[in-house]
Scaffold this motif. Structure first.
Motif, PDB file in Angstrom:
ATOM      1  N   TYR A 101       0.842  -1.203   0.000  1.00 28.55           N
ATOM      2  CA  TYR A 101       0.000   0.000   0.000  1.00 28.55           C
ATOM      3  C   TYR A 101       0.876   1.251   0.000  1.00 28.55           C
ATOM      4  CZ  TYR A 101      -4.467   2.352   1.011  1.00 28.55           C
ATOM      5  OH  TYR A 101      -5.614   3.108   0.933  1.00 28.55           O
ATOM      6  N   LEU A 102       1.875   1.275   0.889  1.00 29.46           N
ATOM      7  CA  LEU A 102       2.751   2.439   0.980  1.00 29.46           C
ATOM      8  C   LEU A 102       3.654   2.563  -0.243  1.00 29.46           C
ATOM      9  CD1 LEU A 102       3.723   2.428   4.761  1.00 29.46           C
ATOM     10  CD2 LEU A 102       1.952   3.746   3.597  1.00 29.46           C
ATOM     11  N   ALA A 103       4.021   1.443  -0.849  1.00 24.19           N
ATOM     12  CA  ALA A 103       4.804   1.506  -2.080  1.00 24.19           C
ATOM     13  C   ALA A 103       4.003   2.197  -3.180  1.00 24.19           C
ATOM     14  CB  ALA A 103       5.207   0.098  -2.516  1.00 24.19           C
ATOM     15  N   ASN A 104       2.725   1.851  -3.309  1.00 19.81           N
ATOM     16  CA  ASN A 104       1.884   2.512  -4.304  1.00 19.81           C
ATOM     17  C   ASN A 104       1.691   3.987  -3.990  1.00 19.81           C
ATOM     18  OD1 ASN A 104       1.423   0.502  -6.160  1.00 19.81           O
ATOM     19  ND2 ASN A 104      -0.476  -0.200  -5.249  1.00 19.81           N
ATOM     20  N   LEU A 105       1.473   4.318  -2.717  1.00 22.30           N
ATOM     21  CA  LEU A 105       1.329   5.734  -2.348  1.00 22.30           C
ATOM     22  C   LEU A 105       2.564   6.526  -2.759  1.00 22.30           C
ATOM     23  CD1 LEU A 105      -0.282   5.917   1.224  1.00 22.30           C
ATOM     24  CD2 LEU A 105      -1.352   6.320  -0.992  1.00 22.30           C
ATOM     25  N   ALA A 106       3.733   5.976  -2.470  1.00 24.91           N
ATOM     26  CA  ALA A 106       4.967   6.691  -2.798  1.00 24.91           C
ATOM     27  C   ALA A 106       5.133   6.846  -4.302  1.00 24.91           C
ATOM     28  CB  ALA A 106       6.164   5.961  -2.209  1.00 24.91           C
ATOM     29  N   ALA A 107       4.893   5.770  -5.049  1.00 26.45           N
ATOM     30  CA  ALA A 107       5.098   5.830  -6.499  1.00 26.45           C
ATOM     31  C   ALA A 107       4.194   6.864  -7.147  1.00 26.45           C
ATOM     32  CB  ALA A 107       4.866   4.451  -7.108  1.00 26.45           C
ATOM     33  N   ASP A 120      -6.608   3.921 -14.052  1.00 24.05           N
ATOM     34  CA  ASP A 120      -7.665   3.010 -14.487  1.00 24.05           C
ATOM     35  C   ASP A 120      -8.754   2.917 -13.416  1.00 24.05           C
ATOM     36  OD1 ASP A 120      -8.987   0.223 -14.743  1.00 24.05           O
ATOM     37  OD2 ASP A 120      -7.857   0.402 -16.610  1.00 24.05           O
ATOM     38  N   ALA A 121     -10.012   2.873 -13.837  1.00 20.67           N
ATOM     39  CA  ALA A 121     -11.134   2.840 -12.908  1.00 20.67           C
ATOM     40  C   ALA A 121     -11.141   1.588 -12.044  1.00 20.67           C
ATOM     41  CB  ALA A 121     -12.450   2.942 -13.668  1.00 20.67           C
ATOM     42  N   GLY A 122     -10.453   0.535 -12.469  1.00 26.09           N
ATOM     43  CA  GLY A 122     -10.425  -0.703 -11.704  1.00 26.09           C
ATOM     44  C   GLY A 122      -9.267  -0.809 -10.745  1.00 26.09           C
ATOM     45  N   ASN A 123      -8.487   0.251 -10.585  1.00 27.16           N
ATOM     46  CA  ASN A 123      -7.281   0.177  -9.763  1.00 27.16           C
ATOM     47  C   ASN A 123      -7.579  -0.016  -8.279  1.00 27.16           C
ATOM     48  OD1 ASN A 123      -5.407   0.390 -11.819  1.00 27.16           O
ATOM     49  ND2 ASN A 123      -5.217   2.608 -11.676  1.00 27.16           N
ATOM     50  N   HIS A 124      -6.589  -0.556  -7.581  1.00 27.92           N
ATOM     51  CA  HIS A 124      -6.686  -0.811  -6.153  1.00 27.92           C
ATOM     52  C   HIS A 124      -6.817   0.493  -5.364  1.00 27.92           C
ATOM     53  CE1 HIS A 124      -5.173  -1.976  -2.088  1.00 27.92           C
ATOM     54  NE2 HIS A 124      -5.857  -3.083  -2.363  1.00 27.92           N
ATOM     55  N   ALA A 125      -7.404   0.391  -4.170  1.00 28.50           N
ATOM     56  CA  ALA A 125      -7.628   1.563  -3.325  1.00 28.50           C
ATOM     57  C   ALA A 125      -6.337   2.310  -3.008  1.00 28.50           C
ATOM     58  CB  ALA A 125      -8.316   1.142  -2.031  1.00 28.50           C
ATOM     59  N   SER A 126      -5.216   1.606  -2.897  1.00 35.85           N
ATOM     60  CA  SER A 126      -3.953   2.278  -2.608  1.00 35.85           C
ATOM     61  C   SER A 126      -3.553   3.226  -3.737  1.00 35.85           C
ATOM     62  CB  SER A 126      -2.846   1.251  -2.368  1.00 35.85           C
ATOM     63  OG  SER A 126      -2.713   0.377  -3.475  1.00 35.85           O
ATOM     64  N   ILE A 127      -3.863   2.849  -4.967  1.00 34.56           N
ATOM     65  CA  ILE A 127      -3.597   3.726  -6.105  1.00 34.56           C
ATOM     66  C   ILE A 127      -4.561   4.905  -6.097  1.00 34.56           C
ATOM     67  CG2 ILE A 127      -3.620   3.875  -8.628  1.00 34.56           C
ATOM     68  CD1 ILE A 127      -2.712   0.944  -8.674  1.00 34.56           C
ATOM     69  N   VAL A 128      -5.819   4.629  -5.808  1.00 38.85           N
ATOM     70  CA  VAL A 128      -6.821   5.700  -5.721  1.00 38.85           C
ATOM     71  C   VAL A 128      -6.395   6.724  -4.674  1.00 38.85           C
ATOM     72  CG1 VAL A 128      -9.220   6.236  -5.157  1.00 38.85           C
ATOM     73  CG2 VAL A 128      -8.684   4.199  -6.499  1.00 38.85           C
ATOM     74  N   ASP A 129      -5.966   6.253  -3.510  1.00 35.32           N
ATOM     75  CA  ASP A 129      -5.526   7.174  -2.462  1.00 35.32           C
ATOM     76  C   ASP A 129      -4.271   7.926  -2.886  1.00 35.32           C
ATOM     77  OD1 ASP A 129      -7.647   6.400  -0.951  1.00 35.32           O
ATOM     78  OD2 ASP A 129      -6.501   5.149   0.433  1.00 35.32           O
ATOM     79  N   GLY A 130      -3.373   7.256  -3.602  1.00 36.27           N
ATOM     80  CA  GLY A 130      -2.196   7.943  -4.111  1.00 36.27           C
ATOM     81  C   GLY A 130      -2.566   9.079  -5.049  1.00 36.27           C
ATOM     82  N   CYS A 131      -3.559   8.835  -5.889  1.00 35.39           N
ATOM     83  CA  CYS A 131      -4.032   9.890  -6.795  1.00 35.39           C
ATOM     84  C   CYS A 131      -4.567  11.085  -6.017  1.00 35.39           C
ATOM     85  CB  CYS A 131      -5.121   9.337  -7.715  1.00 35.39           C
ATOM     86  SG  CYS A 131      -4.553   8.145  -8.946  1.00 35.39           S
ATOM     87  N   ARG A 132      -5.305  10.802  -4.959  1.00 30.46           N
ATOM     88  CA  ARG A 132      -5.893  11.885  -4.159  1.00 30.46           C
ATOM     89  C   ARG A 132      -4.839  12.704  -3.442  1.00 30.46           C
ATOM     90  NH1 ARG A 132     -10.625   7.982  -1.605  1.00 30.46           N
ATOM     91  NH2 ARG A 132     -12.070   8.101  -3.383  1.00 30.46           N
ATOM     92  N   GLY A 236       5.117  -6.564   3.360  1.00 27.14           N
ATOM     93  CA  GLY A 236       5.889  -5.468   2.799  1.00 27.14           C
ATOM     94  C   GLY A 236       5.614  -5.252   1.322  1.00 27.14           C
ATOM     95  N   GLY A 237       6.339  -4.316   0.728  1.00 30.14           N
ATOM     96  CA  GLY A 237       6.180  -4.003  -0.681  1.00 30.14           C
ATOM     97  C   GLY A 237       7.465  -3.421  -1.236  1.00 30.14           C
ATOM     98  N   ALA A 238       7.478  -3.154  -2.531  1.00 33.39           N
ATOM     99  CA  ALA A 238       8.670  -2.583  -3.154  1.00 33.39           C
ATOM    100  C   ALA A 238       8.288  -1.863  -4.434  1.00 33.39           C
ATOM    101  CB  ALA A 238       9.709  -3.661  -3.452  1.00 33.39           C
ATOM    102  N   VAL A 239       9.143  -0.926  -4.827  1.00 31.61           N
ATOM    103  CA  VAL A 239       9.042  -0.260  -6.119  1.00 31.61           C
ATOM    104  C   VAL A 239      10.271  -0.649  -6.929  1.00 31.61           C
ATOM    105  CG1 VAL A 239       8.923   1.933  -7.346  1.00 31.61           C
ATOM    106  CG2 VAL A 239       7.732   1.666  -5.166  1.00 31.61           C
ATOM    107  N   LEU A 240      10.061  -1.012  -8.198  1.00 27.51           N
ATOM    108  CA  LEU A 240      11.138  -1.409  -9.099  1.00 27.51           C
ATOM    109  C   LEU A 240      11.235  -0.387 -10.218  1.00 27.51           C
ATOM    110  CD1 LEU A 240      10.075  -5.161  -9.510  1.00 27.51           C
ATOM    111  CD2 LEU A 240      11.582  -4.210  -7.770  1.00 27.51           C
ATOM    112  N   GLY A 241      12.438   0.096 -10.486  1.00 25.96           N
ATOM    113  CA  GLY A 241      12.576   1.071 -11.559  1.00 25.96           C
ATOM    114  C   GLY A 241      14.001   1.535 -11.750  1.00 25.96           C
ATOM    115  N   GLY A 253       9.488  10.589  -1.359  1.00 26.63           N
ATOM    116  CA  GLY A 253       8.363   9.696  -1.080  1.00 26.63           C
ATOM    117  C   GLY A 253       8.011   9.704   0.403  1.00 26.63           C
ATOM    118  N   ARG A 254       6.960  10.398   0.764  1.00 26.17           N
ATOM    119  CA  ARG A 254       6.639  10.586   2.180  1.00 26.17           C
ATOM    120  C   ARG A 254       6.339   9.267   2.889  1.00 26.17           C
ATOM    121  NH1 ARG A 254       5.421  15.757   3.768  1.00 26.17           N
ATOM    122  NH2 ARG A 254       3.823  15.093   5.262  1.00 26.17           N
ATOM    123  N   SER A 255       5.718   8.328   2.177  1.00 28.28           N
ATOM    124  CA  SER A 255       5.416   7.046   2.820  1.00 28.28           C
ATOM    125  C   SER A 255       6.651   6.153   2.933  1.00 28.28           C
ATOM    126  CB  SER A 255       4.306   6.305   2.059  1.00 28.28           C
ATOM    127  OG  SER A 255       4.684   6.041   0.720  1.00 28.28           O
TER     128      SER A 255
END
Length: 382
Positions: A101-107, A120-132, A236-241, A253-255
């Motif tokens: 969840y926090l990985a998505n918020l940060a990204a 995308d309208a079908g995205n997970h809530a963590s992505i929706v919150d990241g957008c907000r 846990g989670g991770a961002v790859l890039g 990335g605040r989170s």
């Protein structure tokens, strides 16, 4: 006026609409039930190799990481896991967070801030919150609608743009059109963030995820997020890039900056899971095979489902009351299933979500068949 009165009224309204949610603590043996509700797709959460790795990490490092990763929360274990994840997914680099969840918020917030974010309208809530939280202009496009994404990018005034999508959608179990999205974002100078939470460990011949399986892993404008709590059986989670992406997340990335680092036990368990995937590349195929068998059983009983691309198998039942009754019926027959109702799914699309596991046996499938037969009867009576 009592400030809690409005909360009580809202809770009562959700109860009347069949949308009340409750906690149901389970026992170590899962109350003797067959689990089709968890995200433990490869059955690794109780694997002795993960358990031993976690226990050894506690002996060496203690129970917590002791601080944020920029202070004392980074250990050699974190560094080793990041190197393993990057190598396994053919990514230039990785950054571990304490949750997916926090990985998505940060990204989304760090990469999209001040620009355009197309979600995308079908995205997970963590992505929706990241957008907000991104302080960006946000355009929500219909599910898997590449033309709508291109229209949003072509008409933008912002210099920076990020397109974000689930790789495998968590309820319907279908795949995003990542190849098409990669082409569109490259042409319009945008980043593409792909959430591989439900595809890592399941999609692709060796479970390396959707981006890697479609041979897009060399595209520098693609950023991937993953979770360690599903196929990898940990937390846990991770961002790859690319290095520029990782640097941006560390700096802004605040989170990541303000969160305590992932506990050593979880880091070590996830690291052991990556090793297992490398040495047992047949596990993802087993999970997909079992998912296909569950879907075939549901279809044979006249239940609405879809052909699974990973381990997620939805059984659409319509009203929330019908889905709740079906989930209770499954529980009575010894099978624990997920039950998804609005706002997690659209109105009229309440469903059971069955999650296959690589270690489901033929005896397990017989129990599930019996439960789904009862679910079909519940739907007829509804």
């Amino acid at each position: 006026m009592n400030p809690l009165a409005g909360l009580r009224e809202a809770t009562a309204g959700r109860q009347a609409a069949g949308l009340r949610r409750t906690l149901r603590p389970r026992t170590p043996d899962d109350d003797g039930m067959l689990d089709l509700a968890s995200n433990d797709y490869l059955g690794l959460s109780r694997d002795p190799r993960l358990i031993e790795a976690a226990v050894e990490a506690v002996r060496v490092w203690g129970t917590g990481s002791t601080g944020s990763r920029l202070v004392t929360g980074s250990t050699r274990l974190h560094e080793e896991l990041e190197a393993k994840l990057a190598a396994f997914c053919a990514a230039p680099g990785a950054l571990v967070f304490s949750s997916g969840y926090l990985a998505n918020l940060a990204a989304v917030t760090a990469l999209g801030r001040g620009g355009l974010v197309v979600s995308d309208a079908g995205n997970h809530a963590s992505i929706v919150d990241g957008c907000r939280l991104a302080r960006a202009r946000v355009v929500v496009t219909p599910r898997k609608d590449v033309a709508a994404v291109e229209k949003a990018l072509a008409g933008r005034a912002e210099e920076r743009a990020v397109v974000v999508t689930d790789a495998l959608f968590s309820v319907d179990g279908d795949l995003a059109p990542v190849a098409e999205l990669a082409e569109v974002t490259a042409r319009h100078g945008a980043l593409l963030v792909v959430d591989e939470a439900h595809s890592l460990g399941v999609v692709g011949e060796e479970g390396r995820g959707l981006v890697q399986s479609t041979e897009l892993f060399g595209a520098s404008h693609i950023v991937r997020t993953v979770t360690l709590s599903k196929s990898l059986g940990s937390q846990g989670g991770a961002v790859l890039g690319e290095p520029e992406v990782i640097d941006t997340l560390i700096d802004t990335g605040r989170s990541f900056i303000f969160d305590t680092g992932l506990a050593p036990a979880s880091v070590a368990a996830a690291s052991a899971a990556v090793d297992i995937l490398q040495h047992q590349p047949e596990l993802p195929g087993r999970a997909r095979l079992r998912a296909g068998e569950l879907a075939a059983t549901a279809r044979a009983l006249g239940l609405e489902t879809s052909e699974p691309a990973g381990a997620v198998v939805p059984v659409v039942l319509g009203p929330p009351e019908t889905a709740l009754a079906a989930a209770a019926t499954c529980a009575d027959l010894g099978v624990r299933v997920g039950c998804f109702r609005p706002p997690s799914v659209p109105e009229g699309r309440s469903c059971l979500r069955l999650t296959a596991r690589a270690n489901l046996s033929s005896d397990d499938l017989a129990v599930i068949r019996h439960a789904l037969t009862a679910v079909a009867e519940v739907k007829v009576r509804a």
